[in-house]
Design an enzyme around this catalytic site. Structure first.
Site, mmCIF file in Angstrom:
data_model
loop_
_atom_site.group_PDB
_atom_site.id
_atom_site.type_symbol
_atom_site.label_atom_id
_atom_site.label_comp_id
_atom_site.label_asym_id
_atom_site.label_seq_id
_atom_site.Cartn_x
_atom_site.Cartn_y
_atom_site.Cartn_z
ATOM 1 C CG HIS A 219 -2.041 0.916 1.274
ATOM 2 N ND1 HIS A 219 -2.338 1.800 0.283
ATOM 3 C CD2 HIS A 219 -2.939 1.171 2.269
ATOM 4 C CE1 HIS A 219 -3.370 2.551 0.640
ATOM 5 N NE2 HIS A 219 -3.749 2.202 1.843
ATOM 6 C CG HIS A 259 -4.536 0.677 -8.191
ATOM 7 N ND1 HIS A 259 -5.861 0.627 -7.871
ATOM 8 C CD2 HIS A 259 -3.979 1.593 -7.367
ATOM 9 C CE1 HIS A 259 -6.121 1.506 -6.923
ATOM 10 N NE2 HIS A 259 -4.989 2.105 -6.589
ATOM 11 C CG ASP A 313 2.514 4.429 -4.139
ATOM 12 O OD1 ASP A 313 2.041 3.431 -3.589
ATOM 13 O OD2 ASP A 313 2.143 5.597 -3.887
#
Ligand code: SDX
Length: 379
Positions: A219, A259, A313
């Site tokens: 995460h 994702h 990210d």
């Protein structure tokens, strides 16, 4: 066996007016506004924080009032600072945030109340900013420094962390990072926090629960993990061989890729990539950017067919490195949390105030059927 939705995939746990995502088309809306439109309009992070807590964009006087409430949170008590500085400088920055936020859970007299929840949330944004600045400075071997009011939260935060004044481009990049990570519907961290507040535990405890979930490498921890992968590769000329050896072989996952909801390019990743380009990176961040660009190309070629693309990210760590934040102690995930605390609180308020229900799922029993208990001396 009765059906189990593993990882709660495609399970709806609440309704929301805050954020929605089209994973197939790669679109992210904040309360109906597309993320690209918000960023291109050069919105201030505080405007979007206000939007999440009050449901509409503020006018000038509402924004001024809100910013004052946030700034009231900057001055955190000594015991909250000590909850950080008492621990080793090598401590995980997200765990330091958890420690400091737990001091508020221990000391603030909090009760859910429609009349005060939003003001409390505004103050918590300010508290979280000073907590994060102290935690990052602790990791960098520097004495604690709290935020001081300035033209924006982004500017105050950069001034608190670094011993130099940020330029306009740096303030803009920090401001946009605060917006890009602000909310994302109900990922693991928001869900963890919702479980906590569904018991009518306090807002601070909900944030501690959310931080605990965000810390993981699948995460929020992926920001740091992605940048560390670029650092491990070390040189743009080594990307292809590294990719063959680690990703094509299935040995490792490409961090910052993939994702649960997006099956195409995460719109936030595109914006972070642009922010990285506009920071005129030099030295290590510039090298990591060049590595990331080549990795992106190889990653999409290899994984795109499976709907695995860059997520938020992938480039964000390079932006943070370009701003001067060191790649250590999970600092990049702590920066993610500084932004996401507003989204967490907005979902907590929406849930507790308007659709409250204790979250208590079931488990499908597959253990032994009933049997007589055999005393110890007969076993
Ligand atoms: C964030 O939920 C949110 O909204 C989160 C977030 C937010 O704003 O809050 O967007 C922020 O957390 C972004 C995600 C950051 N995490 C990473 O970058 C870590 C690497 N990514 C993966 O671990 C993965 O993509 C997840 C965890 C993000 C999502 O995984 P899922 O939906 O649970 O899918 P999975 O793990 O079951 O993988 C499905 C397949 C597998 O292959 P098979 O075993 O079926 O052959 O896809 C493969 C996986 O091996 N796969 C990858 C991969 N991600 C999935 N293969 C290589 N590299 C990857 N990154």
């Amino acid at each position: 066996m009765e059906s189990i939705s593993r990882g709660l995939e495609d399970v709806n746990i609440k309704w929301t007016r805050l954020t929605t995502i089209d994973g197939e088309k790669g679109i992210l809306w904040y309360a109906g506004y597309r993320i690209e439109d918000i960023i291109n309009a050069k919105a201030k992070a505080e405007e979007i924080q206000y939007l999440f807590l009050y449901g509409n964009l503020p006018n000038r006087s509402q924004l001024d009032d809100f910013e004052k409430k946030v700034q009231q949170g900057y001055k955190i008590p000594d015991y909250s600072i000590k909850a950080i500085t008492a621990l080793p400088r090598t401590s995980d920055a997200v765990a330091l945030q958890m420690n400091a936020m737990a001091t508020f859970a221990a000391t603030e007299k909090f009760a859910w109340n429609k009349a005060t929840d939003r003001d409390t949330a505004a103050r918590i944004i300010g508290q979280m900013a000073s907590v994060t600045a102290v935690a990052i400075r602790h990791a960098m071997g520097k004495e604690p420094r709290l935020l001081e009011p300035s033209s924006s939260l982004a500017e105050s935060f950069l001034k608190a962390v670094f011993d130099r004044s940020p330029n306009e481009k740096e303030i803009e990049a920090m401001n946009d990072a605060l917006i890009l990570y602000l909310d994302h519907e109900v990922p693991a961290s928001t869900t963890a926090g919702l479980v906590v507040v569904s018991t009518l535990s306090d807002m601070y405890s909900g944030i501690v629960g959310a931080l605990a979930a965000l810390k993981g490498p699948l995460h929020g921890g992926a920001e740091e993990a992605a940048a560390m992968q670029f650092q491990e590769i070390g040189d743009p000329s080594k990307v292809d061989s590294w990719f063959q050896e680690n990703i094509k072989s299935g040995k490792k996952r490409l961090m910052g890729f993939g994702h649960r909801v997006y099956k195409t390019y995460d719109p936030r990743a595109k914006i972070f990539k642009r922010l990285a380009q506009e920071l005129n990176l030099k030295g290590a961040p510039k090298t990591l950017y060049e590595i990331a660009e080549r990795l992106e190309e190889l990653g999409i070629k290899e994984l795109g067919a499976k709907g695995i693309y860059p997520n938020t990210d992938f480039y964000s760590g390079i932006v943070y490195m370009g701003l001067g934040f060191p790649l250590q102690n999970n600092i990049y995930t702590a920066l993610f949390a500084l932004s996401r605390v507003t989204g967490w609180m907005a979902h907590f308020i929406e849930y507790v105030e308007e659709q409250h229900r204790l979250i208590r799922p079931r488990a499908v029993y597959v253990g032994p059927s009933e049997r007589p208990f055999v005393p110890l001396d007969k076993r």
